[in-house]
Motif scaffolding. Sequence first.
Motif, PDB file in Angstrom:
ATOM      1  N   LEU A 115     -36.912 -20.271 -14.157  1.00 28.81           N
ATOM      2  CA  LEU A 115     -36.502 -21.260 -15.151  1.00 28.81           C
ATOM      3  C   LEU A 115     -37.697 -21.712 -15.982  1.00 28.81           C
ATOM      4  CD1 LEU A 115     -34.060 -23.527 -13.090  1.00 28.81           C
ATOM      5  CD2 LEU A 115     -33.476 -21.691 -14.683  1.00 28.81           C
ATOM      6  N   ARG A 116     -38.783 -21.992 -15.318  1.00 31.22           N
ATOM      7  CA  ARG A 116     -39.930 -22.557 -16.042  1.00 31.22           C
ATOM      8  C   ARG A 116     -40.582 -21.519 -16.965  1.00 31.22           C
ATOM      9  NH1 ARG A 116     -44.752 -23.650 -11.619  1.00 31.22           N
ATOM     10  NH2 ARG A 116     -45.348 -21.466 -11.300  1.00 31.22           N
ATOM     11  N   SER A 117     -40.625 -20.221 -16.553  1.00 27.62           N
ATOM     12  CA  SER A 117     -41.225 -19.227 -17.442  1.00 27.62           C
ATOM     13  C   SER A 117     -40.320 -18.950 -18.635  1.00 27.62           C
ATOM     14  CB  SER A 117     -41.523 -17.937 -16.680  1.00 27.62           C
ATOM     15  OG  SER A 117     -40.358 -17.374 -16.141  1.00 27.62           O
ATOM     16  N   LEU A 118     -39.006 -19.061 -18.447  1.00 28.72           N
ATOM     17  CA  LEU A 118     -38.112 -18.917 -19.598  1.00 28.72           C
ATOM     18  C   LEU A 118     -38.296 -20.068 -20.580  1.00 28.72           C
ATOM     19  CD1 LEU A 118     -34.890 -17.602 -17.843  1.00 28.72           C
ATOM     20  CD2 LEU A 118     -36.201 -16.418 -19.612  1.00 28.72           C
ATOM     21  N   LYS A 119     -38.444 -21.271 -20.069  1.00 29.52           N
ATOM     22  CA  LYS A 119     -38.711 -22.405 -20.957  1.00 29.52           C
ATOM     23  C   LYS A 119     -40.046 -22.215 -21.684  1.00 29.52           C
ATOM     24  CE  LYS A 119     -36.311 -25.681 -17.917  1.00 29.52           C
ATOM     25  NZ  LYS A 119     -36.513 -26.822 -17.003  1.00 29.52           N
ATOM     26  N   ALA A 120     -41.029 -21.694 -20.962  1.00 30.88           N
ATOM     27  CA  ALA A 120     -42.329 -21.439 -21.586  1.00 30.88           C
ATOM     28  C   ALA A 120     -42.220 -20.377 -22.668  1.00 30.88           C
ATOM     29  CB  ALA A 120     -43.342 -21.019 -20.530  1.00 30.88           C
ATOM     30  N   ASN A 121     -41.262 -19.461 -22.515  1.00 32.53           N
ATOM     31  CA  ASN A 121     -41.046 -18.412 -23.501  1.00 32.53           C
ATOM     32  C   ASN A 121     -40.261 -18.900 -24.716  1.00 32.53           C
ATOM     33  OD1 ASN A 121     -42.116 -15.699 -23.169  1.00 32.53           O
ATOM     34  ND2 ASN A 121     -41.138 -15.723 -21.163  1.00 32.53           N
ATOM     35  N   CYS A 143     -33.943 -18.327 -22.916  1.00 35.20           N
ATOM     36  CA  CYS A 143     -33.104 -17.243 -22.397  1.00 35.20           C
ATOM     37  C   CYS A 143     -32.939 -16.098 -23.395  1.00 35.20           C
ATOM     38  CB  CYS A 143     -31.733 -17.785 -21.991  1.00 35.20           C
ATOM     39  SG  CYS A 143     -31.681 -18.445 -20.306  1.00 35.20           S
ATOM     40  N   GLN A 144     -33.217 -16.349 -24.657  1.00 35.38           N
ATOM     41  CA  GLN A 144     -33.179 -15.258 -25.620  1.00 35.38           C
ATOM     42  C   GLN A 144     -34.158 -14.149 -25.213  1.00 35.38           C
ATOM     43  OE1 GLN A 144     -33.449 -16.614 -29.772  1.00 35.38           O
ATOM     44  NE2 GLN A 144     -32.847 -18.640 -29.060  1.00 35.38           N
ATOM     45  N   ASN A 145     -35.277 -14.560 -24.641  1.00 37.27           N
ATOM     46  CA  ASN A 145     -36.250 -13.575 -24.177  1.00 37.27           C
ATOM     47  C   ASN A 145     -35.665 -12.743 -23.038  1.00 37.27           C
ATOM     48  OD1 ASN A 145     -38.810 -12.976 -22.189  1.00 37.27           O
ATOM     49  ND2 ASN A 145     -39.400 -12.882 -24.353  1.00 37.27           N
ATOM     50  N   LEU A 146     -34.963 -13.387 -22.121  1.00 37.15           N
ATOM     51  CA  LEU A 146     -34.298 -12.657 -21.038  1.00 37.15           C
ATOM     52  C   LEU A 146     -33.267 -11.681 -21.605  1.00 37.15           C
ATOM     53  CD1 LEU A 146     -33.620 -12.162 -18.037  1.00 37.15           C
ATOM     54  CD2 LEU A 146     -32.009 -14.074 -18.200  1.00 37.15           C
ATOM     55  N   GLY A 147     -32.488 -12.151 -22.580  1.00 31.80           N
ATOM     56  CA  GLY A 147     -31.489 -11.280 -23.191  1.00 31.80           C
ATOM     57  C   GLY A 147     -32.110 -10.038 -23.788  1.00 31.80           C
ATOM     58  N   LEU A 175     -29.736 -23.329 -13.199  1.00 32.44           N
ATOM     59  CA  LEU A 175     -29.546 -22.053 -12.513  1.00 32.44           C
ATOM     60  C   LEU A 175     -28.197 -21.434 -12.884  1.00 32.44           C
ATOM     61  CD1 LEU A 175     -30.987 -22.938  -8.991  1.00 32.44           C
ATOM     62  CD2 LEU A 175     -31.992 -21.364 -10.651  1.00 32.44           C
ATOM     63  N   GLU A 176     -27.181 -22.254 -12.968  1.00 31.75           N
ATOM     64  CA  GLU A 176     -25.861 -21.746 -13.321  1.00 31.75           C
ATOM     65  C   GLU A 176     -25.834 -21.268 -14.770  1.00 31.75           C
ATOM     66  OE1 GLU A 176     -22.174 -20.325 -12.914  1.00 31.75           O
ATOM     67  OE2 GLU A 176     -23.533 -21.034 -11.319  1.00 31.75           O
ATOM     68  N   TYR A 177     -26.519 -21.999 -15.650  1.00 36.40           N
ATOM     69  CA  TYR A 177     -26.586 -21.568 -17.055  1.00 36.40           C
ATOM     70  C   TYR A 177     -27.264 -20.196 -17.136  1.00 36.40           C
ATOM     71  CZ  TYR A 177     -27.623 -21.257 -21.992  1.00 36.40           C
ATOM     72  OH  TYR A 177     -27.690 -20.803 -23.292  1.00 36.40           O
ATOM     73  N   LEU A 178     -28.364 -20.056 -16.414  1.00 34.65           N
ATOM     74  CA  LEU A 178     -29.099 -18.789 -16.433  1.00 34.65           C
ATOM     75  C   LEU A 178     -28.228 -17.649 -15.910  1.00 34.65           C
ATOM     76  CD1 LEU A 178     -31.538 -16.997 -16.742  1.00 34.65           C
ATOM     77  CD2 LEU A 178     -32.527 -18.011 -14.677  1.00 34.65           C
ATOM     78  N   ARG A 179     -27.498 -17.900 -14.841  1.00 34.67           N
ATOM     79  CA  ARG A 179     -26.622 -16.870 -14.272  1.00 34.67           C
ATOM     80  C   ARG A 179     -25.574 -16.417 -15.311  1.00 34.67           C
ATOM     81  NH1 ARG A 179     -25.253 -15.664  -9.088  1.00 34.67           N
ATOM     82  NH2 ARG A 179     -26.326 -17.529  -8.334  1.00 34.67           N
TER      83      ARG A 179
END
Length: 568
Positions: free
Chosen positions: A336-342, A370-374, A402-406
């Motif tokens: 979660l924190r690295s996605l926020k950092a991204n 989460c755009q980076n994850l996508g 966590l649920e949002y990320l899932r």
Amino acid sequence: MASSPSLKPIQEIAQRYGITPEYLIPYGSSMAKVDLSLIKPQASRGKLILVSSITPTPLGEGKTVTTIGLSQGFNFIGKSCIACIRQPSLGPVFGVKGGAAGGGKAQVLPMEKLNLHLTGDIHAITAAHNLAAAALDARLYHEHRLGDQFTEQTGLPTLNIDINHILWKRVIDHNDRALRHITVGVGGGVNGVERADGYDITAASELMAILALSEDLKDMRQRIGRIILALDIQGKPVTAERLEVAGAMTVLMKDAIQPTLMQTSENTPVLIHAGPFANIAHGNSSVIADRIGLQQADYVVTEAGFGSDMGMEKFFNIKYRQSGIKPSCVVLVATLRSLKANSGKFNIKPGQSLPAEIAESNVELLAQGCQNLGWHITNARRYGLPVVIAINRFPTDSGEELEYLREYALSHGAEGVEISDAFAAGGAGTARLAELVSGVCEKQHEVTLLYPDNASLLEKVQTLVNTYGAKQAVLTAQASDQLTQLEKAGFGHLPLCIAKTPLSISADPALKNVPKDFTVTISSFRVSAGAGFIRAYAGNIMTMPGLGTLPAYRNIDIDQSGEIIGLS
């Protein structure tokens, strides 16, 4: 000192996986080299899981912890598994990270052995590489000294090395920016021919890539012979074979070709081989380690360096292309924190305190990151394999986030999403992840490569930068000339190894999250004829890192009893 009361003799770990004592060369009780005679043709039975991640941040994604933890998770649910990871470089150990053995209940033990010298592979590569450098300068000196008498006195042909086209720098396994540009042979005369030179870090040596990609000792010897050290005054390659140093270089690396067997904190076997850095190298563990693991276990978990645009891309387009070793699944690690950092909202530096907006629950900020994850899910799926997301969980992570990320990951093409509690709970904390990955691996998939061998080098470059989202690659005049010469010399069929920043999908570390409407400037190309790829340098890439203002070595010490402290 990271130790464990459950640490078992390495012979016992090996025996449980069918590696009998005649195939082991012990280095004390906790690690051993594995003899290559163990490898039998067509004996592969296991499935390979390739672990990669989102774009790295200074906060860390926990990729090695997840790699080790997932291998433990497989064994926890009764499926035999071996992990294959790379040996840490002393550069980041003393410079940035302080170690690369995983952590908590998911780490390689004894971690001091792994992080410091292991069985000497990196030192062997350093010695072999610098032998070639010394041989090159010696030949240059003696040909200059003897002139027309050189062949008469030595019986050797003159190589006529072009002093302005010596391609083989020296190497050392430390971060030392002062060695990037040096002058050797100062004063001339008995000191040699004065010329400009420099150092790379050992992990960037072509010998490291050769070690990782070789199938056996014979293959490694042939590859070393093909290394181009310099050009002669006619523009022809001066190879290690032509300099007659390839055999001696291989002798120095004869033990390094054997992977080192260690164990995790839960006694899962780990094969350590080859070195790090997918930004300036190909960034994957060795073909040999993979083959041993796939022969001896049901599953092998291996880790590609940095994000999916870096080590994962190189796994497919270089390692798979050469070896044919096919993953059954890609696991992308995120926190979660690295996605926020991204998200692009912060400019986080190593050692800084965590911004409050990252530490607290913030779904809106997470949604941006989460755009980076996508992007990384889409990127991984380009290769035709299913993608599983491993959420490396921290105690402060909120259930809502966590649920949002899932849901985000599943809606953007992930085959499945699972929490990883490897750090806190070891194999028990990754059991559900292992079950998910095991099920995904049962599906049959074929690897899709991004470009064919017969595409032009320019087409290959454009294809790769287009996957980053770039409009196009822009070649400098030097790069354009080099590209033409490489194709004329018959190297156009080789794949590319892009050297770029790991801190952005683009080649500009300042462009965060998912950049758009950018170009990638390629400053130069260089062939690694022995490794079998062409390096393309994008952006300001340093092949010799430097120490920061607060280097990790400040916290590393040893007490009177010999216990190492501060190495994590």
